[in-house]
Every structure is written in C-alpha cells, then in structure tokens.
Enzyme design. Structure first.
Site, PDB file in Angstrom:
ATOM      1  N   ASP A 173     -11.694  45.528   6.464  1.00  0.00           N
ATOM      2  CA  ASP A 173     -10.349  45.144   6.945  1.00  0.00           C
ATOM      3  C   ASP A 173      -9.480  46.378   7.211  1.00  0.00           C
ATOM      4  O   ASP A 173      -8.805  46.465   8.236  1.00  0.00           O
ATOM      5  CB  ASP A 173      -9.630  44.260   5.919  1.00  0.00           C
ATOM      6  CG  ASP A 173     -10.178  42.845   5.876  1.00  0.00           C
ATOM      7  OD1 ASP A 173     -10.675  42.357   6.903  1.00  0.00           O
ATOM      8  OD2 ASP A 173     -10.088  42.218   4.798  1.00  0.00           O
ATOM      9  N   LYS A 228     -12.578  36.939  -1.734  1.00  0.00           N
ATOM     10  CA  LYS A 228     -12.730  38.390  -1.521  1.00  0.00           C
ATOM     11  C   LYS A 228     -12.768  39.181  -2.829  1.00  0.00           C
ATOM     12  O   LYS A 228     -13.334  40.264  -2.883  1.00  0.00           O
ATOM     13  CB  LYS A 228     -11.604  38.913  -0.639  1.00  0.00           C
ATOM     14  CG  LYS A 228     -11.724  38.471   0.811  1.00  0.00           C
ATOM     15  CD  LYS A 228     -10.654  39.112   1.669  1.00  0.00           C
ATOM     16  CE  LYS A 228     -10.792  38.687   3.109  1.00  0.00           C
ATOM     17  NZ  LYS A 228      -9.882  39.410   4.005  1.00  0.00           N
TER      18      LYS A 228
END
Ligand code: ATR
Length: 280
Positions: A107, A71
């Site tokens: 997210d 990420k």
C-alpha cells in the site's frame, strides 16, 4: 491465454469482498501479460482466517492480497514479514515462496509510486501533513518517511493514535503528532497534505477533513479516496491553485506491486488502470 500449463491461483482474502475491483484488475493484468494465473475473491469468516492462510500453502497458491478486516490478523499465521510491513503493522500481500509464507505491504509503496508519477513533488524537500492515523495512514506515512520525506506530521481526531504512529516514524525521519487545533498554524509550512480519513467518501461527498480555505497555491493535496474520483477536498484545493492527487493511483499501484511480487514481471499498469476506470 495460450499456455496449456495449469493455472497458478492467487486471490483476495477479506470480509466482505463482493465489491472489490481487484479480481477484474488482476485477471486483466495476467491476460495482458499472457501469464497463466487466476485471481479469485474469497469471503473469509472471522474464525476461519488462520485456516484460510494455511490453505495458501495446502493448495499451492502463489499468494493473496489481504484486505479489511484481516490486514493485522493474518500476521501471526505467516512465516515472516518484511521490515516495512513490520513498521506499518499490517500486511496486504502474501507471497508463497515454496511453502514459506511472506507478508508484504504494497500500500505504501503503491501510494508513493502513484504520487511521484502524477505530481511534481520532490520528497527530499517535502514536509508532509497526514490527516488521520488509521491503517491507510500508517502505510502512507511509513512509506514516505522511508523514501526520504523531509518530515512528517500526523493530525488525528484521536490524538493517542496519532502519537502511536509518530513513535513508529520517529526512528526514520523527523516526525510530530498534532492536535487538530494546531492544523491552521502549521499547514502553510507543508508541501504535501494527505487525507487518509473516510471524510468525503461516497455517499457523504460533502464532507471535508479540513477547511479547504487553509490550502494554498502550489501545495500538493492528495486524497486516498477514489469514490468519488474527485472529492470535495480535491475540487476546492484545485480552485485554490493546488496540485491534486486522487486515491485511484494508490489502488492501482498497490496491485501492480503485488502482481510483480507474484509473477516477477513488470505490471501492465495502463491495462490495470483502464480496467478499474471502466468499473467505476
Ligand atoms: P483505514 O484502514 O482506511 O485507514 P481506519 O483504520 O478505520 O481505516 O482509520 C480511519 C481514520 O479516519 C482514523 O484516523 C479516524 O480517526 P480516529 O482515529 O479518531 O477514529 C479517521 N476518521 C474516521 N471518521 C472520522 C471523522 N468523522 N472525523 C475525523 N476523523 C475520522
């Protein structure tokens, strides 16, 4: 799928990816909406992540989700990232806009959408305590601050990581880092407690990130863990009259947000939820 157009490819870059539920969830969503998209999981070796990102452009993929451990590592290979992904310091969704690769982070937004859907919380009135300061904590804390939480406190085992997260937050809302010893004195003042650590995750299901005896009636207690669906923290919080929120919603809505970024359509959230629940 009735369309005869060629499929548009999306997918997941991570290592490992074998247990991911994302392919089932996204392919079910594409089918339900009748869009000719496919989603595949790609297990990328650490020295290949740059080549894999270049492959999105080379193959004309519409985009990918990015998961552990990439990420942060994908960022230098992208053309730009959104201000929210910049503040979080991580990207979980890449969108290919005619060859320009844009990094997003769904997210945090996914978390907030599921929290608002499943609890009665009013963010402008909420003082928040985040337990943990890793990648998931950063996404959730930044999203809550950007969407108007009254204040955010972060308590982490390693205090310096909590301090770093507070640095990113303090330009957006009142924010403070705590040592774990300070939790008992301050937890009574907050409307929302969020566990972002792995404490309580399968197979260590007896662990809790704090003493559940500190939780109070009416408080919203949220746990990003979704295996088990109800952690010991949430079970004990419920026994004390708290309103509980599990991590499954965050997983579904981060996927729903990615679906919309790629297709431009509203995601079929109920189909996605049912697909994931059947796999758990
Ligand atoms: P994620 O991307 O899921 O957030 P991470 O970045 O590895 O994962 O972060 C894990 C978080 O859980 C960290 O806040 C970590 O605390 P440290 O910064 O002190 O490592 C926390 N954590 C993990 N195991 C823990 C434990 N046994 N006790 C307390 N905190 C723990």
């Amino acid at each position: 799928m009735q369309s005869r157009e060629p499929f548009t490819l999306t997918g997941l870059f991570g290592h490992p990816v074998g247990h991911s539920r994302s392919p089932h969830m996204h392919n079910a969503a594409f089918s339900a909406k009748g869009v000719p998209y496919l989603y595949m999981a790609f297990d990328i070796q650490p020295d290949q992540i740059g080549a894999a990102v270049a492959g999105i452009r080379a193959l004309g993929m519409r985009g990918v989700n990015v998961t552990i451990p990439y990420k942060v590592d994908v960022i230098p290979y992208l053309d730009r990232i959104t201000p929210e992904a910049e503040l979080i310091g991580a990207v979980n969704t890449i969108v290919n806009e005619n060859g320009e690769l844009i990094g997003h982070n769904t997210d945090g937004n996914g978390y907030v959408r599921s929290l608002l859907e499943e609890t009665n919380i009013s963010l402008p009135d909420a003082h928040v305590l985040v337990l943990g300061a890793g990648g998931a904590a950063r996404a959730v804390a930044v999203a809550l601050a950007m969407r108007g939480a009254q204040s955010v406190m972060v308590a982490n085992r390693t205090r310096e990581k909590g301090d770093q997260l507070i640095e990113s937050l303090s330009s957006i809302c009142p924010a403070r880092s705590l040592s774990t010893d300070e939790i008992p004195d301050l937890i009574g003042l907050v409307q929302l407690v969020i566990n972002t650590t792995s404490l309580g995750m399968y197979p260590s299901t007896q662990e809790v990130p704090i003493d559940p005896g500190l939780l109070r009636e009416g408080q919203v207690v949220s746990d990003l863990i979704y295996n088990p669906r109800e952690t010991r923290l949430l079970r004990e919080a419920k026994q004390r009259g708290a309103i509980v929120h599990s991590g499954l919603g965050m997983f579904i809505y981060q996927g729903a947000e990615a679906f919309s970024l790629w297709t431009g359509l509203e995601a079929p959230v109920e189909v996605m939820r049912k697909t994931v629940e059947e796999l758990l």
